[in-house]
Design an enzyme around this catalytic site. Structure first.
Site: not given
Length: 183
Positions: A37, A87-89
């Site tokens: 995401i 996870h995202c950044l």
């Protein structure tokens, strides 16, 4: 490669963008599913099963609209005995919000307790204020419906998530008390 993924519950992990590309780390944790995401979320590794959600790390970004799909994806992965990395950044805000919503749905915990548990597993966890408000809104709004939907959709829940999370919170509290007494 990344900062290292963190186990939140059996077969549920949080990490960042680099961790999601680290085949060695993914294999070591039996991760076969990746919930990605961020602004440019897209499948990267062919051998993985993905759910990609394009979303900004902005307090005005609506994440509630993605809760049901995310919760189903995580739960299905875990029911198969396969690990799921969310996870995202940075692995701090968007991904944490989805994991907190999942924990709220599979346990009786509210958003603050669920977030406290995630912070124990991943100390950098810190959803932006808009996402925290959405978790609070979810708790007072659709949460009970989501819990009922999950029970109807998946029948039995073989996990001890409530106990695992409460043990995590108790252990952290006990360690904090011991540390205060030693100082």
């Amino acid at each position: 490669m990344g900062n290292g993924i963190n186990k939140v519950l059996p077969d549920l992990y949080l990490g960042n963008f680099k961790d999601a590309r680290d085949r060695e780390q993914l294999a070591r944790n039996n991760i076969t599913h990746i919930l990605s995401i961020h602004d440019t979320a897209a499948p990267i590794l062919q051998e993985m099963t993905y759910l990609c959600i394009a979303a900004a790390d902005s307090p005005t970004q609506n994440l509630i609209q993605h809760f049901r799909q995310s919760i189903a994806f995580i739960h299905q992965s875990r029911l198969k005995g396969e690990g799921c990395l969310v996870h995202c950044l940075a692995g701090v805000s968007r991904s944490v919000t989805l994991v907190v919503a999942y924990i709220m749905t599979v346990t009786t915990l509210g958003w603050q307790e669920a977030l406290a548990a995630v912070k124990i597993a991943r100390p950098c966890a810190s959803p932006n204020t808009g996402f925290q408000n959405q978790l609070q809104e979810f708790q007072t709004g659709e949460l009970q419906q989501f819990r009922e939907w999950l029970k109807e959709e998946y029948k039995e829940n073989p996990f001890n998530d409530e106990e695992d999370i409460r043990n995590l919170l108790t252990k952290a509290s006990t360690e904090e008390d011991a540390e205060l007494q030693n100082n």
